[in-house]
Design an enzyme around this catalytic site. Structure first.
Site, mmCIF file in Angstrom:
data_model
loop_
_atom_site.group_PDB
_atom_site.id
_atom_site.type_symbol
_atom_site.label_atom_id
_atom_site.label_comp_id
_atom_site.label_asym_id
_atom_site.label_seq_id
_atom_site.Cartn_x
_atom_site.Cartn_y
_atom_site.Cartn_z
ATOM 1 N N TRP A 10 -16.355 57.131 50.078
ATOM 2 C CA TRP A 10 -17.690 56.541 50.303
ATOM 3 C C TRP A 10 -17.968 55.371 49.370
ATOM 4 C CZ3 TRP A 10 -21.477 61.355 50.608
ATOM 5 C CH2 TRP A 10 -21.089 62.165 51.681
ATOM 6 N N LYS A 11 -17.137 55.194 48.351
ATOM 7 C CA LYS A 11 -17.370 54.146 47.335
ATOM 8 C C LYS A 11 -18.784 54.312 46.753
ATOM 9 C CE LYS A 11 -13.931 51.367 49.618
ATOM 10 N NZ LYS A 11 -13.424 50.057 50.019
ATOM 11 N N HIS A 98 -7.347 52.881 42.963
ATOM 12 C CA HIS A 98 -7.871 52.098 44.082
ATOM 13 C C HIS A 98 -7.879 50.623 43.680
ATOM 14 C CE1 HIS A 98 -10.552 50.428 47.066
ATOM 15 N NE2 HIS A 98 -10.249 51.465 47.827
ATOM 16 N N GLY A 176 -11.906 46.427 53.737
ATOM 17 C CA GLY A 176 -13.270 45.947 53.942
ATOM 18 C C GLY A 176 -13.351 44.583 54.601
ATOM 19 N N GLY A 237 -12.619 53.766 54.175
ATOM 20 C CA GLY A 237 -13.790 53.315 53.430
ATOM 21 C C GLY A 237 -15.000 53.247 54.347
ATOM 22 N N GLY A 238 -15.302 52.034 54.820
ATOM 23 C CA GLY A 238 -16.510 51.800 55.616
ATOM 24 C C GLY A 238 -16.736 52.802 56.734
HETATM 25 P P1 PGA Z 1 -12.130 50.123 54.299
HETATM 26 O O1 PGA Z 1 -11.744 50.631 52.839
HETATM 27 O O2 PGA Z 1 -11.768 51.221 55.259
HETATM 28 O O3 PGA Z 1 -13.614 49.858 54.242
HETATM 29 O O4 PGA Z 1 -11.334 48.889 54.545
HETATM 30 C C1 PGA Z 1 -10.562 51.344 52.615
HETATM 31 C C2 PGA Z 1 -10.458 51.713 51.174
HETATM 32 O O5 PGA Z 1 -10.891 50.932 50.323
HETATM 33 O O6 PGA Z 1 -9.941 52.791 50.832
#
Ligand code: PGA
Length: 253
Positions: A10-11, A98, A176, A237-238
């Site tokens: 989720w960051k 990461h 991202g 991520g997203g």
């Molecule tokens: P993303 O991120 O799916 O938003 O590209 C992947 C990640 O940073 O692990």
């Protein structure tokens, strides 16, 4: 047989309420729609680890992960969180290295090696991230770049430790950005990484390591990526911020 894993990073997103509702939705949909052969990992920000864990059913295949940890167990490291703290609240997976940690917090391969040790010493599983930036993809040697990350941060491990590690190959130019690696690019790098692990640890062990793909993975491209022989799931991520997208990705094997 390697594990198929879909992990949602989720960051630095969501608030308390949003974390709880996203988790409930994922747990509910996973129970209804997924078989046991997919492991899901939910990786929220630190303040939400404990509340999220209280929503994970004991017998489920949804696990709790953290986004980072320090290499020391305790001490004067203001603002840091140790692996032992994470283990004490039931965290089972920890993302290490990461690209955002490497880039914005200057984490080095040597520091990451210590973090991997700390995670394993606490009985948790490191999700070790590697991946090349755009300039290396276009003008350099992505294989050399990524295998160096592995060699310097995880190749000091004993075989029994290495067997527990999950690797996430995340080309930085795809994170991202909406630009996903093609399934051919992903398969090429995953197979090359597995070969590199085989050279150090042997075929049996390398064939048992799960290697996840990360970088703009979404429901529309996950089936293609996950159909590759050496792609064993994704670090998302997203798209992990939407329960529907996250579970749909996990249905893509
Ligand atoms: P993303 O991120 O799916 O938003 O590209 C992947 C990640 O940073 O692990």
């Amino acid at each position: 047989m390697r594990k198929n894993i879909v992990a949602g990073n989720w960051k630095m997103n969501k608030d308390h309420e949003g974390a709880l509702s996203l988790t409930s939705e994922v747990v509910h949909m996973a129970g209804d729609e997924l078989t046991d052969d997919v492991t899901l990992v939910i990786i929220p920000p630190f303040p939400f680890l404990k509340p999220v864990s209280s929503l994970l059913p004991e017998e489920s295949h949804v696990f709790l992960g953290a986004q980072n940890c320090h290499w020391e167990n305790s001490g004067a490291f203001t603002g840091e969180v140790s692996a032992s703290m994470l283990a004490s609240i039931g965290v089972e997976y920890v993302v290490i290295g990461h690209s955002e940690r490497r880039e914005y917090f200057s984490e080095t391969n040597e520091q990451l090696a210590r973090k991997v040790d700390a995670v394993l010493n606490q009985g948790m599983i490191p999700i070790f991230c590697c991946g090349e930036p755009l300039e290396i993809r276009e003008h350099g040697d992505p294989y050399q770049y990524v295998t160096k990350q592995l060699t310097e941060s995880i190749f000091h491990l004993e075989e029994n430790e290495m067997a527990k590690v999950v690797i996430a190959y995340e080309p930085i130019w795809a994170i991202g950005t909406g630009k996903t690696a093609t399934s051919d690019q992903a398969q090429y790098m995953h197979a090359a990484l597995r070969k590199h692990i085989e050279e150090r640890y042997g075929k049996d062990l390398s064939s048992r390591i799960s290697i996840l793909y990360g970088g703009s993975c979404k429901p529309s491209n996950a089936p293609d990526l996950f159909s590759c022989e050496d792609v064993d799931g994704g670090l998302i991520g997203g798209a992990s911020l939407s329960s529907r997208d996250f579970v749909d990705i996990a249905k893509s094997f």
